[in-house]
Design a protein around this motif. Structure first.
Motif, PDB file in Angstrom:
ATOM      1  N   GLU A  14       0.839  -1.206   0.000  1.00  0.00           N
ATOM      2  CA  GLU A  14       0.000   0.000   0.000  1.00  0.00           C
ATOM      3  C   GLU A  14       0.880   1.264   0.000  1.00  0.00           C
ATOM      4  OE1 GLU A  14      -3.218   0.407  -0.396  1.00  0.00           O
ATOM      5  OE2 GLU A  14      -3.180   2.586  -0.046  1.00  0.00           O
ATOM      6  N   ALA A  15       1.964   1.213   0.772  1.00  0.00           N
ATOM      7  CA  ALA A  15       2.877   2.361   0.831  1.00  0.00           C
ATOM      8  C   ALA A  15       3.486   2.622  -0.544  1.00  0.00           C
ATOM      9  CB  ALA A  15       3.975   2.118   1.857  1.00  0.00           C
ATOM     10  N   ALA A  16       3.845   1.560  -1.232  1.00  0.00           N
ATOM     11  CA  ALA A  16       4.438   1.724  -2.561  1.00  0.00           C
ATOM     12  C   ALA A  16       3.459   2.431  -3.497  1.00  0.00           C
ATOM     13  CB  ALA A  16       4.842   0.359  -3.128  1.00  0.00           C
ATOM     14  N   ILE A  17       2.215   1.982  -3.467  1.00  0.00           N
ATOM     15  CA  ILE A  17       1.209   2.602  -4.342  1.00  0.00           C
ATOM     16  C   ILE A  17       1.051   4.073  -3.976  1.00  0.00           C
ATOM     17  CG2 ILE A  17      -1.241   2.614  -4.962  1.00  0.00           C
ATOM     18  CD1 ILE A  17      -1.165  -0.478  -4.590  1.00  0.00           C
ATOM     19  N   ARG A  18       1.011   4.348  -2.663  1.00  0.00           N
ATOM     20  CA  ARG A  18       0.851   5.737  -2.223  1.00  0.00           C
ATOM     21  C   ARG A  18       2.087   6.582  -2.536  1.00  0.00           C
ATOM     22  NH1 ARG A  18      -3.410   6.732   2.254  1.00  0.00           N
ATOM     23  NH2 ARG A  18      -4.826   5.033   1.797  1.00  0.00           N
ATOM     24  N   ALA A  19       3.227   5.913  -2.723  1.00  0.00           N
ATOM     25  CA  ALA A  19       4.449   6.647  -3.081  1.00  0.00           C
ATOM     26  C   ALA A  19       4.542   6.857  -4.596  1.00  0.00           C
ATOM     27  CB  ALA A  19       5.675   5.906  -2.571  1.00  0.00           C
ATOM     28  N   GLY A  20       3.533   6.405  -5.308  1.00  0.00           N
ATOM     29  CA  GLY A  20       3.536   6.627  -6.751  1.00  0.00           C
ATOM     30  C   GLY A  20       4.096   5.476  -7.566  1.00  0.00           C
ATOM     31  N   CYS A  21       4.325   4.342  -6.911  1.00  0.00           N
ATOM     32  CA  CYS A  21       4.801   3.169  -7.647  1.00  0.00           C
ATOM     33  C   CYS A  21       3.630   2.585  -8.433  1.00  0.00           C
ATOM     34  CB  CYS A  21       5.357   2.133  -6.664  1.00  0.00           C
ATOM     35  SG  CYS A  21       5.707   0.541  -7.429  1.00  0.00           S
ATOM     36  N   ARG A  22       3.794   2.476  -9.735  1.00  0.00           N
ATOM     37  CA  ARG A  22       2.720   1.953 -10.577  1.00  0.00           C
ATOM     38  C   ARG A  22       3.152   0.679 -11.315  1.00  0.00           C
ATOM     39  NH1 ARG A  22       0.535   4.574  -7.694  1.00  0.00           N
ATOM     40  NH2 ARG A  22      -0.880   6.344  -7.961  1.00  0.00           N
ATOM     41  N   GLU A 152       9.133   6.371   2.086  1.00  0.00           N
ATOM     42  CA  GLU A 152      10.357   7.160   2.047  1.00  0.00           C
ATOM     43  C   GLU A 152      11.386   6.566   1.092  1.00  0.00           C
ATOM     44  OE1 GLU A 152      13.123   9.223   5.418  1.00  0.00           O
ATOM     45  OE2 GLU A 152      11.436   7.983   6.071  1.00  0.00           O
ATOM     46  N   ALA A 153      11.391   5.238   0.994  1.00  0.00           N
ATOM     47  CA  ALA A 153      12.379   4.550   0.162  1.00  0.00           C
ATOM     48  C   ALA A 153      12.333   5.051  -1.286  1.00  0.00           C
ATOM     49  CB  ALA A 153      12.132   3.042   0.201  1.00  0.00           C
ATOM     50  N   PHE A 154      11.123   5.331  -1.769  1.00  0.00           N
ATOM     51  CA  PHE A 154      11.011   5.814  -3.152  1.00  0.00           C
ATOM     52  C   PHE A 154      11.636   7.204  -3.310  1.00  0.00           C
ATOM     53  CE2 PHE A 154       7.993   2.368  -3.276  1.00  0.00           C
ATOM     54  CZ  PHE A 154       8.187   1.853  -4.548  1.00  0.00           C
ATOM     55  N   VAL A 164      17.002   0.940  -3.317  1.00  0.00           N
ATOM     56  CA  VAL A 164      16.796   0.932  -1.868  1.00  0.00           C
ATOM     57  C   VAL A 164      16.159  -0.400  -1.495  1.00  0.00           C
ATOM     58  CG1 VAL A 164      15.675   2.034   0.105  1.00  0.00           C
ATOM     59  CG2 VAL A 164      16.485   3.427  -1.813  1.00  0.00           C
ATOM     60  N   MET A 165      16.738  -1.057  -0.498  1.00  0.00           N
ATOM     61  CA  MET A 165      16.150  -2.321  -0.052  1.00  0.00           C
ATOM     62  C   MET A 165      15.425  -2.130   1.261  1.00  0.00           C
ATOM     63  SD  MET A 165      17.822  -6.079   0.633  1.00  0.00           S
ATOM     64  CE  MET A 165      17.520  -6.688  -1.027  1.00  0.00           C
ATOM     65  N   ILE A 166      14.204  -2.666   1.312  1.00  0.00           N
ATOM     66  CA  ILE A 166      13.483  -2.782   2.582  1.00  0.00           C
ATOM     67  C   ILE A 166      13.789  -4.188   3.084  1.00  0.00           C
ATOM     68  CG2 ILE A 166      11.225  -2.842   3.700  1.00  0.00           C
ATOM     69  CD1 ILE A 166      11.870  -0.060   2.709  1.00  0.00           C
ATOM     70  N   LEU A 167      14.501  -4.258   4.205  1.00  0.00           N
ATOM     71  CA  LEU A 167      14.949  -5.562   4.711  1.00  0.00           C
ATOM     72  C   LEU A 167      14.107  -5.943   5.930  1.00  0.00           C
ATOM     73  CD1 LEU A 167      17.193  -7.715   4.149  1.00  0.00           C
ATOM     74  CD2 LEU A 167      18.497  -6.624   5.964  1.00  0.00           C
ATOM     75  N   GLY A 168      13.204  -6.888   5.715  1.00  0.00           N
ATOM     76  CA  GLY A 168      12.367  -7.382   6.808  1.00  0.00           C
ATOM     77  C   GLY A 168      12.555  -8.877   6.961  1.00  0.00           C
ATOM     78  N   ASP A 169      11.646  -9.496   7.663  1.00  0.00           N
ATOM     79  CA  ASP A 169      11.691 -10.947   7.793  1.00  0.00           C
ATOM     80  C   ASP A 169      10.258 -11.434   7.889  1.00  0.00           C
ATOM     81  OD1 ASP A 169      10.768 -11.157  10.648  1.00  0.00           O
ATOM     82  OD2 ASP A 169      12.571  -9.960  10.957  1.00  0.00           O
ATOM     83  N   GLY A 170      10.092 -12.742   8.029  1.00  0.00           N
ATOM     84  CA  GLY A 170       8.746 -13.314   8.059  1.00  0.00           C
ATOM     85  C   GLY A 170       7.850 -12.675   9.117  1.00  0.00           C
ATOM     86  N   VAL A 171       8.409 -12.283  10.253  1.00  0.00           N
ATOM     87  CA  VAL A 171       7.577 -11.672  11.305  1.00  0.00           C
ATOM     88  C   VAL A 171       7.078 -10.304  10.838  1.00  0.00           C
ATOM     89  CG1 VAL A 171       7.568 -10.706  13.641  1.00  0.00           C
ATOM     90  CG2 VAL A 171       8.662 -12.921  13.209  1.00  0.00           C
ATOM     91  N   ILE A 172       7.982  -9.481  10.344  1.00  0.00           N
ATOM     92  CA  ILE A 172       7.591  -8.138   9.888  1.00  0.00           C
ATOM     93  C   ILE A 172       6.562  -8.247   8.756  1.00  0.00           C
ATOM     94  CG2 ILE A 172       8.433  -5.999   8.801  1.00  0.00           C
ATOM     95  CD1 ILE A 172       9.356  -6.324  11.708  1.00  0.00           C
TER      96      ILE A 172
END
Lengths: 361, 182, 245
Positions: A14-22, A152-154, A164-172
């Motif tokens: 959702e954040a990506a879409i709101r950041a203008g990622c299409r 922010e990453a965008f 830019v990498m968003i580094l999470g894991d299965g919990v996140i």
């Protein structure tokens, strides 16, 4: 403000879409499938494109093409899939293309498992692909932060023309928490990318390229990239300090292990141990200065990771031998327990439990 | 206030949905909430469990090693998590499927004949709501009404016609426990 | 006096680095001429490969992207999805397209990705110094098939045009040769058809060029043209393999 209960993966999408990622190019792998699924459902509603590629290799190269064509674009995967993307990421960094790559880490090496892990730290922050390059790496520790950092990453990607990498894991990725959603960016207000390949109308052709056959030119290019990384070190390093004001001891952890460590810090405080938490939010650039600012009061540092010890190397470099460092890690998809971390904090206070290769002795 | 709940059962018993519903209602009531699933490679038929934490403070670890409450919908789940429940913590279990004597002297045991109660209202698939209703009636930090109100947000559009049934199941579970332990 | 030939605007004018007798330069020019004739230079984006044509972005006077080895169809997909109204083409050799990039080319074709692919088949790895290619002819000597390509060990030369023509997503597939003027004219018509299909929004198209590599074949230029025209065409017959109305 609108607050939604969302999974980390959904919040990122959702954040990506709101950041203008299409544009999103991906390939299924557990535990990040909610991201492509969310994009498949929602992107067409915004006139965007979701494409399930034939492989992670193809997906990252589609990202290369789309980013080079001037679009905000994202891909996501989990550890084995990220390894496949590494060639493309090296090209993207070299060609200075902005994009966002999500890695919801699972246990490795090899096919590993599907449970949460932080064992891809080296791969994310030290390069991963070939050549002298860095991604900017952001490590959210909550669903809200996953949302905020993705938006922010965008901006960071576009500003530095860097992946830019968003580094999470299965919990996140799988956890649900409340998220306050920020307003979408206005596409028409995004800065025009005059370097993009969108047709050479009344201008010289634009070339997206990472080939420099002349070694002198290639060294110049590498120095140009380094100047960008230095600027990031100056401006983008960030960490959260928790109960560090009077902390004699510090736990250093990011992402999920930081969440668990925070509970351990609270428990230790109840026992009268003056311990705090340093949570790096940017892993590249590593928040060295913020960490060094704590050594006036802090005597010993304990690194907690869901790996056998990777970020510990950056902490040691930041401390440069001035303070001893301990380590507690679980790996393969096992999460550290609060009690285990608490025990490590107590050992640290007694000056015990320092890893043989740590510098207390 | 901080409440850590582990919910567990067979895949297909609506464990994840029950957890999401509670977390959502908690969020709407102004609490900090987290919901964390435990996932395995199996999509159906295996064991399923999730951890819900509801707190007035920011939630640090979203994991619960010593939960305040266990909601167990079958025997393997009860067996797996029983010893981890805090001293004086609560256990709500599906006595329709768990006939063994449950031995936990330092914990509050609540036997709920979930399958029978669900069958009473004509649909054995809403057992999750029955046991959640019992839990909410006893542990009153989130009102039953808030949870009922949250159903429409959590149940997917396809199944919106089942909201009334789910509300009745929540009430059924609440009535049952109020009757035996007023 | 009537001007019969001019240097195409879609080429930069930079001198080609190709070996004497190599047909890459000729094929570049055919593509550039067609782009000029269709007046699409300002809306065309090319994708260069890894291989002898790796510097194609220096020769085409167009917006260009340089792809990693074999991934040009994926890169082109990314560009085309962002700019569906532009013309996007890839220029790929046989190692790039028919070996390391088989997954990308098959799936781009199968998706009916609206791009034009120019596939340069010279039956050898040129840039790396003459190793065996997936399209090296049976019995053909290369530095990694010093006794001649053996079917037992390396299988058969890969017939890309035939392979891709059976996919639902492809609309125009042709194999052409550039060993003499008559074939060069046919080749140019195939390039034009390919672009026209894309301009009409129809789907995936590919033109396979039988091309020469005198250096690595160990032949003089004229001999190489003869080999392409007489030997390669036996196994790789020129023709239109698919043309959807």
């Amino acid at each position: 403000m609108e607050k939604r209960l969302m999974k980390g993966n959904e919040a990122i999408a959702e954040a990506a879409i709101r950041a203008g990622c299409r544009y999103f190019f991906g390939y299924p792998i557990t535990p990040q499938n909610e991201i492509p699924e969310y994009m498949a459902l929602h992107l067409p509603q915004y006139g965007g494109v979701f494409l399930q590629a034939e492989s992670e290799v193809s997906a990252i190269n589609m990202v290369y093409g789309a980013a080079g064509a001037g679009a905000r674009v994202m891909t996501s995967s989990s550890s084995p899939g990220i390894s496949l993307k590494m060639e493309g990421i090296s090209y993207i960094a070299a060609a200075e293309l902005p994009c966002v790559i999500v890695n919801m880490m699972r246990g490795g090496p090899g096919l590993g498992g599907i449970q949460p892990s932080q064992a891809d730290y080296f791969q994310a922050v030290k390069g991963g692909g070939h050549g002298d390059y860095h991604m900017t790496v952001l490590a959210p520790a909550s669903v809200q932060e996953a949302f905020d950092l993705t938006m922010e990453a965008f901006e960071i990607a576009d500003y530095y023309r860097n992946p830019v990498m968003i580094l999470g894991d299965g919990v996140i990725g799988q956890m649900m928490e409340g998220v306050v959603l920020r307003e979408p960016v206005k596409l028409e207000e995004l800065k025009e990318k005059e370097w993009a390949t969108d047709g050479a109308v009344n201008r010289e052709p634009n070339i997206i390229n990472s080939l420099f056959l002349d070694a002198v030119k290639l060294e110049e290019h590498n120095l140009k990239l380094k100047a960008k990384y230095d600027l990031m070190r100056e401006r983008e390093a960030r960490a959260e300090l928790y109960k560090m004001d009077d902390a004699e001891y510090a736990v250093v952890a990011y992402g999920t292990s930081a969440r668990i460590s925070r509970s351990a810090v609270d428990e230790a405080r109840k026992k009268g141990i003056r311990v705090g938490l340093i949570r790096p939010v940017s892993l590249f650039p590593f928040p060295e200065k913020i960490i060094r600012s704590t050594i006036a009061k802090t005597r010993t540092y304990l690194v907690v990771e869901m790996s056998l010890g990777q970020m510990i190397e950056d902490l040691k470099l930041a401390l440069n031998g001035k303070r001893p460092v301990c380590f507690y890690g679980r790996t393969g998809g096992i999460l550290p327990l609060v009690d285990e971390i608490l025990e490590s904090i107590e050992l640290m206070r007694r000056g015990e439990g320092i890893e043989a290769d740590c510098c207390l002795s | 206030m901080r409440e850590e709940i582990i919910m567990a059962g067979f895949g297909g018993q609506g464990i994840m949905l029950m957890g999401k519903l509670l977390a959502f209602a908690g969020m709407k009531e102004g609490y900090e909430v987290s919901w964390l699933p435990s996932y395995g490679p199996e999509m159906r038929g295996g064991t399923a469990n999730c951890t819900v934490i509801i707190s007035t403070e920011k939630i640090a670890s979203p994991l619960s090693y010593r939960p305040d409450t266990l909601i167990a919908m079958n025997y393997p789940s009860l067996h797996k998590f029983l010893s981890r429940v805090k001293k004086n913590g609560s256990i709500y279990y599906n006595s329709s499927l768990i006939q063994n004597k449950v031995d936990a002297e330092d914990k509050n045991l609540n036997e709920i004949p979930v399958n029978e109660l669900a069958a009473d209202i004509g649909n054995d698939k809403v057992g999750n709501m029955v046991i959640l209703g019992s839990y909410l009636a006893k542990r009153r930090f989130i009102s039953l009404d808030a949870v009922k109100e949250s159903l429409k947000e959590i149940i997917s559009e396809k199944w919106q016609d089942l909201i009334e049934l789910n509300k009745r199941a929540l009430e059924k579970g609440a009535e049952y426990i109020n009757k035996i332990r007023p | 006096m009537k001007l019969t030939a001019a240097y195409p605007e879609s080429l930069t004018g930079k001198e080609f680095h190709y070996c004497p007798g190599c047909t890459h330069g000729l094929i570049h020019r055919l593509i550039a001429e067609v782009i000029d004739e269709l007046e699409i230079r300002e809306k065309t984006i090319g994708v260069a490969p890894v291989g002898c044509a790796v510097l194609a972005y220096e020769y085409f006077n167009l917006d260009m992207q340089e792809a990693s080895h074999g991934r040009a169809p994926a890169v082109a997909t990314g560009i085309k999805r962002v700019h569906p109204d532009r013309v996007v083409f890839t220029y790929q050799g046989d190692g790039d397209l028919a070996s390391i990039g088989t997954a990308e080319i098959i799936h781009a074709a199968n998706r009916g990705e609206k791009i034009s692919v120019f596939f340069i088949n010279n039956a050898v790895y040129g840039m790396t110094g003459g190793q065996m290619a997936p399209t090296t002819l049976t019995g053909q000597r290369t530095t990694t098939s010093p006794l001649g390509r053996s079917v037992e060990s390396s299988g058969y030369p890969l017939k890309i045009s035939e392979l891709l023509s059976i996919l639902e997503g492809s609309v125009f597939i042709a194999r052409v040769s550039v060993h003499n003027p008559a074939h060069i004219m046919k080749a140019k018509r195939a390039v034009k058809t390919s672009f026209q299909y894309q301009l009409d929004g129809k789907g995936f198209s590919l033109v396979e060029f039988l091309s020469t590599c005198p250096t690595n074949w160990g032949m003089k230029p004229v001999e190489a043209l003869r080999f392409a025209g007489e030997e390669m065409t036996k196994y790789f017959p020129p023709g239109t393999y698919k043309e959807v109305e």
